[in-house]
Scaffold this active site. Structure first.
Site, PDB file in Angstrom:
ATOM      1  CB  CYS A 112      -7.826  13.565  -9.435  1.00 23.94           C
ATOM      2  SG  CYS A 112      -8.509  13.219  -7.529  1.00 23.94           S
ATOM      3  CG  HIS A 252      -3.899  12.940  -9.595  1.00 30.37           C
ATOM      4  ND1 HIS A 252      -3.788  14.058  -8.823  1.00 30.37           N
ATOM      5  CD2 HIS A 252      -4.469  11.961  -8.961  1.00 30.37           C
ATOM      6  CE1 HIS A 252      -4.761  13.730  -7.762  1.00 30.37           C
ATOM      7  NE2 HIS A 252      -4.980  12.407  -7.863  1.00 30.37           N
ATOM      8  CG  ASN A 282      -5.211  13.146  -4.133  1.00 24.14           C
ATOM      9  OD1 ASN A 282      -5.410  14.027  -4.859  1.00 24.14           O
ATOM     10  ND2 ASN A 282      -5.789  11.913  -4.388  1.00 24.14           N
TER      11      ASN A 282
HETATM   12  N1  ACO Z   1      -4.560   4.089   9.567  1.00 22.93           N
HETATM   13  C1  ACO Z   1      -4.288   2.726  10.002  1.00 22.93           C
HETATM   14  N2  ACO Z   1      -5.553   1.643   9.424  1.00 22.93           N
HETATM   15  C2  ACO Z   1      -6.153   1.790   8.437  1.00 22.93           C
HETATM   16  C3  ACO Z   1      -6.215   3.244   7.648  1.00 22.93           C
HETATM   17  C4  ACO Z   1      -5.263   4.227   8.356  1.00 22.93           C
HETATM   18  N3  ACO Z   1      -5.432   5.650   8.146  1.00 22.93           N
HETATM   19  N4  ACO Z   1      -6.905   3.426   6.916  1.00 22.93           N
HETATM   20  C5  ACO Z   1      -7.438   2.077   6.442  1.00 22.93           C
HETATM   21  N5  ACO Z   1      -6.812   1.257   7.628  1.00 22.93           N
HETATM   22  C6  ACO Z   1      -7.014  -0.140   7.689  1.00 22.93           C
HETATM   23  C7  ACO Z   1      -8.179  -0.584   7.277  1.00 22.93           C
HETATM   24  O1  ACO Z   1      -9.410  -0.536   8.266  1.00 22.93           O
HETATM   25  C8  ACO Z   1      -7.968  -2.217   7.080  1.00 22.93           C
HETATM   26  O2  ACO Z   1      -8.165  -2.741   8.166  1.00 22.93           O
HETATM   27  P1  ACO Z   1      -8.697  -3.985   8.347  1.00 22.93           P
HETATM   28  O3  ACO Z   1      -7.893  -4.871   7.355  1.00 22.93           O
HETATM   29  O4  ACO Z   1      -8.560  -4.581   9.971  1.00 22.93           O
HETATM   30  O5  ACO Z   1     -10.188  -4.111   7.941  1.00 22.93           O
HETATM   31  C9  ACO Z   1      -6.596  -2.250   6.591  1.00 22.93           C
HETATM   32  O6  ACO Z   1      -6.138  -0.885   6.887  1.00 22.93           O
HETATM   33  C10 ACO Z   1      -6.268  -2.511   5.228  1.00 22.93           C
HETATM   34  O7  ACO Z   1      -6.966  -1.422   4.290  1.00 22.93           O
HETATM   35  P2  ACO Z   1      -7.294  -1.444   2.936  1.00 22.93           P
HETATM   36  O8  ACO Z   1      -8.352  -0.731   2.325  1.00 22.93           O
HETATM   37  O9  ACO Z   1      -7.190  -2.906   2.358  1.00 22.93           O
HETATM   38  O10 ACO Z   1      -5.706  -0.903   2.607  1.00 22.93           O
HETATM   39  P3  ACO Z   1      -5.089  -0.674   1.141  1.00 22.93           P
HETATM   40  O11 ACO Z   1      -3.767  -1.253   1.297  1.00 22.93           O
HETATM   41  O12 ACO Z   1      -5.765  -0.911   0.182  1.00 22.93           O
HETATM   42  O13 ACO Z   1      -4.716   0.940   1.427  1.00 22.93           O
HETATM   43  C11 ACO Z   1      -5.558   3.016   0.292  1.00 22.93           C
HETATM   44  C12 ACO Z   1      -5.453   1.994   1.282  1.00 22.93           C
HETATM   45  C13 ACO Z   1      -4.218   3.632   0.744  1.00 22.93           C
HETATM   46  C14 ACO Z   1      -6.516   3.749   0.323  1.00 22.93           C
HETATM   47  C15 ACO Z   1      -5.257   2.221  -1.243  1.00 22.93           C
HETATM   48  O14 ACO Z   1      -6.411   1.702  -1.490  1.00 22.93           O
HETATM   49  C16 ACO Z   1      -5.075   3.402  -2.223  1.00 22.93           C
HETATM   50  O15 ACO Z   1      -4.142   3.789  -2.407  1.00 22.93           O
HETATM   51  N6  ACO Z   1      -6.166   3.296  -3.121  1.00 22.93           N
HETATM   52  C17 ACO Z   1      -6.270   4.183  -3.890  1.00 22.93           C
HETATM   53  C18 ACO Z   1      -7.284   5.490  -3.694  1.00 22.93           C
HETATM   54  C19 ACO Z   1      -6.391   6.805  -3.854  1.00 22.93           C
HETATM   55  O16 ACO Z   1      -5.421   7.126  -3.822  1.00 22.93           O
HETATM   56  N7  ACO Z   1      -7.715   7.672  -4.119  1.00 22.93           N
HETATM   57  C20 ACO Z   1      -7.383   9.049  -4.100  1.00 22.93           C
HETATM   58  C21 ACO Z   1      -8.206   9.538  -4.836  1.00 22.93           C
HETATM   59  S1  ACO Z   1      -8.380   8.867  -6.512  1.00 22.93           S
HETATM   60  C22 ACO Z   1      -7.005   9.603  -7.272  1.00 22.93           C
HETATM   61  O17 ACO Z   1      -6.572  10.485  -6.673  1.00 22.93           O
HETATM   62  C23 ACO Z   1      -6.506   8.668  -8.222  1.00 22.93           C
END
Ligand code: ACO
Length: 325
Positions: A112, A252, A282
């Site tokens: 990214c 980004h 993204n």
């Molecule tokens: N729909 C519904 N539920 C979902 C989904 C979905 N698409 N994806 C995950 N869940 C569930 C999980 O299974 C979990 O369920 P559980 O508690 O029963 O196990 C629950 O939601 C919570 O999951 P978490 O991973 O804790 O959710 P979080 O609040 O951390 O959000 C996310 C996840 C959005 C990916 C977050 O961690 C994030 O924004 N991370 C940054 C990653 C990112 O943006 N990466 C892009 C590449 S890097 C960059 O560009 C900077």
């Protein structure tokens, strides 16, 4: 001589994939995706449409705005993690498509942060006097490397390309500074295990779905906000400025919560933060040049405005660029 951005361009595939569409493919819902990521829809390439196609159109649009012929371009750097082929570079295919026969062309892998890294490298070449005109491109078809059965990742990404023409110009306008950093100790928090030479396309590899992007979202989130904040401050401090001098912050577009947390730490008001993650998701290396092109064509940027680009991605890699428009 400074490196000045004289043209911007972008290319978004026509096909829109909404959160409602995703509800039909995987166990997710619009409310979860919007609350956690701010994403409402993303663009997806058509069959037979590749990273080089998006990159070529974005580059043509940027060249047209700059009034520069492809044959005048000395250097093409294309940031991507979803190249047409492992090699040769997608930049070489774009060079051929454009007829940029005098350019040196190569891809740059910084996930990214690819666009900011490429901008930094091209700026250095211009400032040293080695070249006069460059095309800097960020282009991705992430829809081809994400696992459509993994709801943790597939809702986050989209396809797009953005490009800028950089030219050597006298005066104060242009790229004021770039800062880039990496930390390979985090490499496997966000990566694509297969199929390089380490994990070959064996039947087991296919079964383990190792060809697809893997991510530990929570860990990425924490480091991303910290590094995006640090490298943004590094940019303004280096130039004897403060965040109050920034007219438009173009980060980004990873997800809305990363953007909001970073903007808050930087004390930036909403009016100065460019956001389009809701419409495109993204798109990795493409997010910043696509946002820049949108803002530019919408007349949101005036001469001498101070712009701050801020990126973070797999590697980990991160970087910033401060620009006087
Ligand atoms: N729909 C519904 N539920 C979902 C989904 C979905 N698409 N994806 C995950 N869940 C569930 C999980 O299974 C979990 O369920 P559980 O508690 O029963 O196990 C629950 O939601 C919570 O999951 P978490 O991973 O804790 O959710 P979080 O609040 O951390 O959000 C996310 C996840 C959005 C990916 C977050 O961690 C994030 O924004 N991370 C940054 C990653 C990112 O943006 N990466 C892009 C590449 S890097 C960059 O560009 C900077």
């Amino acid at each position: 001589m400074r490196a000045r951005i004289t043209g911007t361009g972008s290319c978004l595939p026509e096909k829109i994939l909404t959160n409602k569409d995703l509800e039909k493919i995987i166990d997710t819902n619009d409310e979860w995706i919007v609350t956690r990521t701010g994403i409402r829809e993303r663009r997806i390439v058509a069959e037979g449409q590749f990273t080089s196609d998006l990159a070529t159109t974005a580059a043509r649009n940027a060249l047209e705005m700059a009034g520069v012929q492809a044959s005048e371009i000395d250097l093409i750097i294309l940031g991507t993690i979803s190249a047409d082929y492992p090699w040769p570079s997608t930049a070489c295919i774009v060079q051929q498509n454009l007829g940029a026969k005098n350019a040196t062309a190569f891809d740059l892998s910084a996930a990214c942060s690819g666009f900011v890294y490429a901008l930094s490298m091209a700026t250095a070449q211009i400032e040293s006097g080695r070249i006069k005109k460059a095309l800097v491109i960020g282009a991705e078809t992430l829809s081809r490397i994400i696992d459509w059965e993994d709801r943790n990742t597939c809702v986050l990404f989209g396809d797009a390309a953005g490009a800028v023409v950089l030219e050597a110009k006298p005066g104060d306008q242009g790229i004021l500074s770039t800062h880039t950093h990496s930390d390979g100790s985090y490499f496997n928090l966000l990566y694509q295990p297969g199929f390089g030479t380490r994990h070959m396309p064996t039947p087991e590899g296919l079964q383990e779905r190792s060809y697809f992007l893997k991510m530990q979202g929570n860990e990425v989130f924490k480091v991303a906000v910290r590094m995006l904040t640090e490298v943004a401050l590094e940019a303004v401090t280096h130039n004897g400025m403060t965040m109050a001098d920034v007219d438009l912050f173009i980060p980004h577009q990873a997800n809305i919560r990363i953007l909001e947390a970073t903007a808050k730490r930087l004390s930036l008001p909403d009016s100065k933060v460019y956001i389009n993650v809701d419409r495109f998701g993204n798109t990795s290396a493409a997010t910043i040049p696509v946002a820049l092109d949108e803002a530019n064509r919408a007349g949101r940027i005036k001469a001498n405005d101070i712009l701050l680009f801020d990126a973070f991605g797999g590697g980990f890699t991160w970087g910033s660029a401060l620009v006087r428009w």
